[in-house]
Each structure stands twice: as C-alpha cells, then as structure tokens.
Design a protein around this motif. Structure first.
Motif, PDB file in Angstrom:
ATOM      1  N   GLY A  82     -58.292   5.087 -27.571  1.00 26.65           N
ATOM      2  CA  GLY A  82     -57.617   3.800 -27.581  1.00 26.65           C
ATOM      3  C   GLY A  82     -58.573   2.772 -27.019  1.00 26.65           C
ATOM      4  N   MET A  83     -58.486   1.531 -27.525  1.00 32.45           N
ATOM      5  CA  MET A  83     -59.429   0.502 -27.080  1.00 32.45           C
ATOM      6  C   MET A  83     -58.711  -0.810 -26.852  1.00 32.45           C
ATOM      7  SD  MET A  83     -62.799  -0.162 -26.746  1.00 32.45           S
ATOM      8  CE  MET A  83     -63.781  -1.629 -26.510  1.00 32.45           C
ATOM      9  N   VAL A  84     -58.939  -1.394 -25.681  1.00 36.64           N
ATOM     10  CA  VAL A  84     -58.479  -2.747 -25.386  1.00 36.64           C
ATOM     11  C   VAL A  84     -59.723  -3.621 -25.400  1.00 36.64           C
ATOM     12  CG1 VAL A  84     -57.323  -4.273 -23.753  1.00 36.64           C
ATOM     13  CG2 VAL A  84     -56.599  -1.884 -23.946  1.00 36.64           C
ATOM     14  N   GLN A  86     -62.069  -7.085 -25.243  1.00 36.48           N
ATOM     15  CA  GLN A  86     -62.175  -8.231 -24.346  1.00 36.48           C
ATOM     16  C   GLN A  86     -61.420  -9.434 -24.913  1.00 36.48           C
ATOM     17  OE1 GLN A  86     -66.280  -9.275 -23.630  1.00 36.48           O
ATOM     18  NE2 GLN A  86     -65.809  -9.984 -21.588  1.00 36.48           N
ATOM     19  N   ASN A  87     -61.405  -9.582 -26.231  1.00 36.31           N
ATOM     20  CA  ASN A  87     -60.725 -10.719 -26.863  1.00 36.31           C
ATOM     21  C   ASN A  87     -59.341 -10.333 -27.393  1.00 36.31           C
ATOM     22  OD1 ASN A  87     -61.283  -9.181 -29.081  1.00 36.31           O
ATOM     23  ND2 ASN A  87     -62.412 -10.739 -30.196  1.00 36.31           N
ATOM     24  N   TYR A  88     -58.824  -9.177 -26.997  1.00 40.65           N
ATOM     25  CA  TYR A  88     -57.499  -8.638 -27.317  1.00 40.65           C
ATOM     26  C   TYR A  88     -57.370  -8.119 -28.750  1.00 40.65           C
ATOM     27  CZ  TYR A  88     -56.669 -11.829 -23.399  1.00 40.65           C
ATOM     28  OH  TYR A  88     -56.771 -12.542 -22.248  1.00 40.65           O
ATOM     29  N   ALA A  89     -57.959  -8.802 -29.756  1.00 39.44           N
ATOM     30  CA  ALA A  89     -57.889  -8.389 -31.159  1.00 39.44           C
ATOM     31  C   ALA A  89     -56.445  -8.228 -31.644  1.00 39.44           C
ATOM     32  CB  ALA A  89     -58.692  -7.106 -31.393  1.00 39.44           C
ATOM     33  N   ILE A  90     -55.588  -9.174 -31.261  1.00 40.34           N
ATOM     34  CA  ILE A  90     -54.196  -9.189 -31.723  1.00 40.34           C
ATOM     35  C   ILE A  90     -54.195  -9.687 -33.172  1.00 40.34           C
ATOM     36  CG2 ILE A  90     -51.906 -10.211 -31.364  1.00 40.34           C
ATOM     37  CD1 ILE A  90     -52.747  -8.365 -29.113  1.00 40.34           C
ATOM     38  N   PHE A  91     -53.448  -9.008 -34.032  1.00 40.71           N
ATOM     39  CA  PHE A  91     -53.335  -9.425 -35.431  1.00 40.71           C
ATOM     40  C   PHE A  91     -52.360 -10.603 -35.496  1.00 40.71           C
ATOM     41  CE2 PHE A  91     -53.964  -4.700 -35.838  1.00 40.71           C
ATOM     42  CZ  PHE A  91     -55.284  -4.769 -36.222  1.00 40.71           C
ATOM     43  N   ARG A 150     -50.805  -1.413 -27.423  1.00 42.73           N
ATOM     44  CA  ARG A 150     -51.327  -0.872 -28.683  1.00 42.73           C
ATOM     45  C   ARG A 150     -52.342   0.241 -28.417  1.00 42.73           C
ATOM     46  NH1 ARG A 150     -53.812  -5.260 -32.039  1.00 42.73           N
ATOM     47  NH2 ARG A 150     -55.481  -4.992 -30.538  1.00 42.73           N
ATOM     48  N   ALA A 151     -53.119   0.094 -27.355  1.00 39.12           N
ATOM     49  CA  ALA A 151     -54.132   1.109 -27.038  1.00 39.12           C
ATOM     50  C   ALA A 151     -53.516   2.410 -26.552  1.00 39.12           C
ATOM     51  CB  ALA A 151     -55.106   0.574 -25.992  1.00 39.12           C
ATOM     52  N   ILE A 152     -52.356   2.350 -25.917  1.00 36.41           N
ATOM     53  CA  ILE A 152     -51.771   3.564 -25.345  1.00 36.41           C
ATOM     54  C   ILE A 152     -50.666   4.181 -26.192  1.00 36.41           C
ATOM     55  CG2 ILE A 152     -52.363   2.909 -22.995  1.00 36.41           C
ATOM     56  CD1 ILE A 152     -49.451   2.054 -22.583  1.00 36.41           C
ATOM     57  N   MET A 161     -61.345   0.222 -21.969  1.00 39.12           N
ATOM     58  CA  MET A 161     -60.848  -1.125 -21.708  1.00 39.12           C
ATOM     59  C   MET A 161     -61.999  -2.033 -21.332  1.00 39.12           C
ATOM     60  SD  MET A 161     -57.249  -0.321 -19.803  1.00 39.12           S
ATOM     61  CE  MET A 161     -57.818   0.832 -18.558  1.00 39.12           C
ATOM     62  N   ASP A 162     -62.153  -3.114 -22.078  1.00 42.08           N
ATOM     63  CA  ASP A 162     -63.203  -4.091 -21.822  1.00 42.08           C
ATOM     64  C   ASP A 162     -62.567  -5.316 -21.171  1.00 42.08           C
ATOM     65  OD1 ASP A 162     -65.557  -5.464 -21.758  1.00 42.08           O
ATOM     66  OD2 ASP A 162     -65.834  -5.544 -23.934  1.00 42.08           O
ATOM     67  N   GLU A 163     -62.634  -5.389 -19.858  1.00 42.43           N
ATOM     68  CA  GLU A 163     -62.016  -6.437 -19.057  1.00 42.43           C
ATOM     69  C   GLU A 163     -60.538  -6.600 -19.423  1.00 42.43           C
ATOM     70  OE1 GLU A 163     -64.304  -9.996 -18.464  1.00 42.43           O
ATOM     71  OE2 GLU A 163     -66.171  -8.940 -18.871  1.00 42.43           O
TER      72      GLU A 163
END
Length: 175
Positions: A82-84, A86-91, A150-152, A161-163
């Motif tokens: 799972g990846m969070v 830094q810029n959230y990447a929300i669709f 979303r990551a979990i 997790m990037d910041e």
C-alpha cells in the motif's frame, strides 16, 4: 536477513538519472512487523527510495526483496504494498468511497466485502459519513486520510508512506 524471509530488504540499490545519482548504494533490512522511518533533508532520495520499493521506479542497480522474493522488476500491483503518496493522488472523478474502494475494485473483490472493508478503513481514519464527497469538497487533512484509508483497505503486507501525516493536526496524527 540471512535465514529470514519475511519483511523488506534492499541490497545495494542505486538510482541514477543521467549524470545525477539520486540514491547511492543503499542497503537495509526491515523485518516483518517493524515500523521504519527514512529521515533526511529535502532531495536526499527518500521519495525515490520509496518509489523504487513500490515498483514505480526501477533501480539503476541493486535488488529489492519482499518476503524473501526478488521484486526488483515486479510491477507495483504484484508487490502487495500500500502506498500513501506525498501529494495524496486522490482521483478527482471518484468520491471518497470510490477512492478508498479502488484497490479492491481492481482486484474484483465482491461488493459486500468492498462495502465492509471501506467502512472499516473510513472508520479507522475517522471519515465515516464522507463517502459521497469528492476531493474538491475535502480539506487537505481529509484528503490525506482518504489516501491513508485507500492504502490500508486492501490489507497490504507493507504500507509505504511519503510524508503521510503532514496535513493532519496533532490529535489526528496520534490517532
């Protein structure tokens, strides 16, 4: 990690862009169940290292192992991470439910399980009741929590997790 197969291991991983070495010869072992933090100044290669571990960037040299298997050239979807970002990447075209459900939807998870797991993830990040809101209707901290949910939600072996907590207040970070 001799004899140990669970966890993450980077062996002499480097990333070079043209004449610039962004990550040089990093080796580390993170046993299963451990919380590990990369600390360093801006531009020190933290995000690039996470991106290589996630499979979004291919290392110039070295090897990445996940649970004892060489994942250096495995695509992101095959790594079980799972990846969070830094810029959230929300669709922006999906509401909160759709954003959190996305990893389960692409895995063709049955709808009742998607609904249950999304509800659990949203409760964990304290966003129950926000399911039908879109990114433009959320604060930065709320968007960050959507990215975390979303990551979990897919219950990955590793969460990168990037910041991930920078936009959250002290109480939310602690929770």
């Amino acid at each position: 990690m001799s004899g140990q197969t669970s966890g993450v291991r980077l062996e002499r991983v480097s990333k070079v862009y043209g004449s610039e070495t962004v990550v040089k010869d990093i080796s580390l072992t993170i046993p299963q169940g451990e919380f590990f933090t990369l600390l360093g100044p801006s531009g020190s290669g933290k995000t690039t290292t996470l991106s290589m571990l996630a499979g979004f960037t291919v290392p110039s040299s070295g090897h990445i192992f996940i649970d004892g298997k060489d994942a250096t050239h495995a695509p992101p979807r095959a790594r079980g991470l799972g990846m969070v970002f830094q810029n959230y990447a929300i669709f922006p075209h999906l509401d909160v439910f759709g954003n959190v459900a996305f990893p389960l939807t692409v895995r063709k998870t049955p709808k009742p399980e998607i609904e249950r797991r999304v509800a659990e993830a949203l409760a964990m990040v304290k966003l129950t009741g926000f399911e039908r809101r879109f990114a433009r209707q959320l604060s930065g901290g709320q968007q960050q929590r959507v990215a975390l949910a979303r990551a979990i939600v897919a219950q990955p072996r590793v969460v990168l997790m990037d910041e991930p907590l920078g936009a959250l207040d002290k109480n939310r970070r602690y929770h």
